[in-house]
Motif scaffolding. Sequence first.
Motif, PDB file in Angstrom:
ATOM      1  N   ASP A 130      -4.608   1.131 -15.877  1.00  0.00           N
ATOM      2  CA  ASP A 130      -4.232   0.924 -14.473  1.00  0.00           C
ATOM      3  C   ASP A 130      -4.924   1.975 -13.604  1.00  0.00           C
ATOM      4  OD1 ASP A 130      -3.123   0.185 -12.124  1.00  0.00           O
ATOM      5  OD2 ASP A 130      -1.054   0.729 -12.652  1.00  0.00           O
ATOM      6  N   PRO A 131      -5.666   1.560 -12.592  1.00  0.00           N
ATOM      7  CA  PRO A 131      -6.322   2.554 -11.726  1.00  0.00           C
ATOM      8  C   PRO A 131      -5.341   3.503 -11.048  1.00  0.00           C
ATOM      9  CG  PRO A 131      -7.225   0.372 -11.350  1.00  0.00           C
ATOM     10  CD  PRO A 131      -6.027   0.178 -12.212  1.00  0.00           C
ATOM     11  N   LYS A 132      -4.083   3.085 -10.853  1.00  0.00           N
ATOM     12  CA  LYS A 132      -3.108   3.971 -10.217  1.00  0.00           C
ATOM     13  C   LYS A 132      -2.624   5.084 -11.120  1.00  0.00           C
ATOM     14  CE  LYS A 132      -1.348   0.264  -7.241  1.00  0.00           C
ATOM     15  NZ  LYS A 132      -0.137  -0.508  -6.819  1.00  0.00           N
ATOM     16  N   SER A 133      -2.955   4.983 -12.417  1.00  0.00           N
ATOM     17  CA  SER A 133      -2.511   6.007 -13.359  1.00  0.00           C
ATOM     18  C   SER A 133      -3.410   7.234 -13.351  1.00  0.00           C
ATOM     19  CB  SER A 133      -2.460   5.415 -14.766  1.00  0.00           C
ATOM     20  OG  SER A 133      -3.753   5.040 -15.192  1.00  0.00           O
ATOM     21  N   HIS A 134      -4.467   7.223 -12.591  1.00  0.00           N
ATOM     22  CA  HIS A 134      -5.378   8.370 -12.547  1.00  0.00           C
ATOM     23  C   HIS A 134      -4.820   9.406 -11.569  1.00  0.00           C
ATOM     24  CE1 HIS A 134      -8.266   6.257 -14.985  1.00  0.00           C
ATOM     25  NE2 HIS A 134      -8.295   5.239 -14.122  1.00  0.00           N
ATOM     26  N   LYS A 135      -3.796  10.120 -11.967  1.00  0.00           N
ATOM     27  CA  LYS A 135      -3.174  11.173 -11.171  1.00  0.00           C
ATOM     28  C   LYS A 135      -3.269  12.486 -11.942  1.00  0.00           C
ATOM     29  CE  LYS A 135      -1.779   8.067  -8.175  1.00  0.00           C
ATOM     30  NZ  LYS A 135      -2.351   7.977  -6.811  1.00  0.00           N
TER      31      LYS A 135
END
Length: 524
Positions: free
Chosen positions: A508-513
Amino acid sequence: MDTESTYSGYSYYSSHSKKSHRQGERNRERHKSPRNKDGRGSEKSVTIQAPTGEPLLANDSARTEEAQDDNWGETTTAITGTSEHSISQEDIARISKDMEDSVGLDCRRYLGLTVAAVLGLLVFLTPIAFILLPPILWRDELEPCGTICEGLFISVAFKLLILLIGTWALFFRKQRADMPRIFVFRALLLVLIFLFVVSYWLFYGVRILDSRDRNYQGIVQYAVSLVDALLFIHYLAVVLLELRQLQPVFTLQVVRSTDGESRFYSLGHLSIQRAALVVLENYYKDFSIYNPNLLTASKFRAAKHMAGLKVYNVDGPSNNATGQSRAMIAAAARRRDSSHNELYYEEAEHERRVKKRRARLVVAVEEAFIHIQRLQAEEQQKAPGEVMDPREAAQAIFPSMARALQKYLRTTRQQNYHSMESILQHLAFCITHSMTPKAFLERYLGAGPTLQYDRERWLSTQWRLVSDEAVTNGLRDGLVFVLKCLDFSLVVNVKKIPFIMLSEEFIDPKSHKFVLRLQSETSV
């Protein structure tokens, strides 16, 4: 007497006491003037100028590099003595066998081509004959066909034209090589076409010719069905002969037996003989040319070490050659500890010499090309009769680089693969297309592929296929076959491409935190 005629110009004492003195003079004079056995004098020296197609320098493996003459183009070559060429019965038998094999291959090749041509002619004439025979034999009894038959005529004509073009593109090609066995799929297709056409002729003769069928439209449709079937057979031929081998299934490792140079190729479902043909076609463009001179140094070094070994039998004379061989191998192994130093210094000295002569060659070629570029700028104001063509320009600048090029080719042992004529042609080609000195030197600074050189320098044009299985069998995992020529061989090892399991993983691209953690000792 020879001695009397030889020494007729000298004065001798008449006293008998000086007889021994005269004999000594004769002996000394004999050593001064060597004669052959028949007393006709020394052999005549003949100066021979090598033709332009010969190699740039002759190769002599028994002569060291330092003893060779580096003044190429400035000295002549004097050859004395006679040269004898002998041939044995085994050579005659081998030559006659090669001639018989070549005659057999030619007959088989032309026979196959003749059979294919006759069968193709039969295939294309059969539909036309089916349509023309009824109007010729019983025109008055035929029922009128009209527009439908005319449309079928046009359909048959265009289908035959398409079939003719496809057959020419697929079957009538220039043969690339002589195979030891027939091509199985092509032979099966020819047999299938023959049986198919014969069956159509049998049905046509029984149901149409004997009964004198009046339905001309049905006869024309019968011919159309034949052409349609032939088109489907042609499609089957395209699948079997062309499309089936496109999917890579096997990986072939090709290793040259002399120096171990290897390449890898991916092939599909092919027979052993067709895979061997693909390997040879890629060999000429991928492998560097085979140079037997590079193997001379290692063989000479091994022979020199073995020549210094002597074996003594303290138990008396015997015929045990195996024991002596083992003793020599053991002694050579003991001397191996000191031979690696010699090999190290020889290779270091050779690399130093190669780098030195390469630098001299690069400088000489760059100066020569600068000179020809200056001539090109000055020739614009000259008369048309004084302008040089590329060949004349190459001959004008070649002497300035010939000595450096000759020394470099000798050092790298490439002198047998570059003749003076080939160098001049390459130089003229580079001048014509305004190439740089680096582009000209690329051919000589390293060994290139076999196709880069003249055909007579290849040393490998006739090959023999050695396999434990029939050459018409297909490739399989673990298969090994050998391609042999006169001086070396290519060992081919077949490996099947493994089955690859490729899975998918979604991120998921949103998991790149990310979080920046700071410590008290860290300065930001």
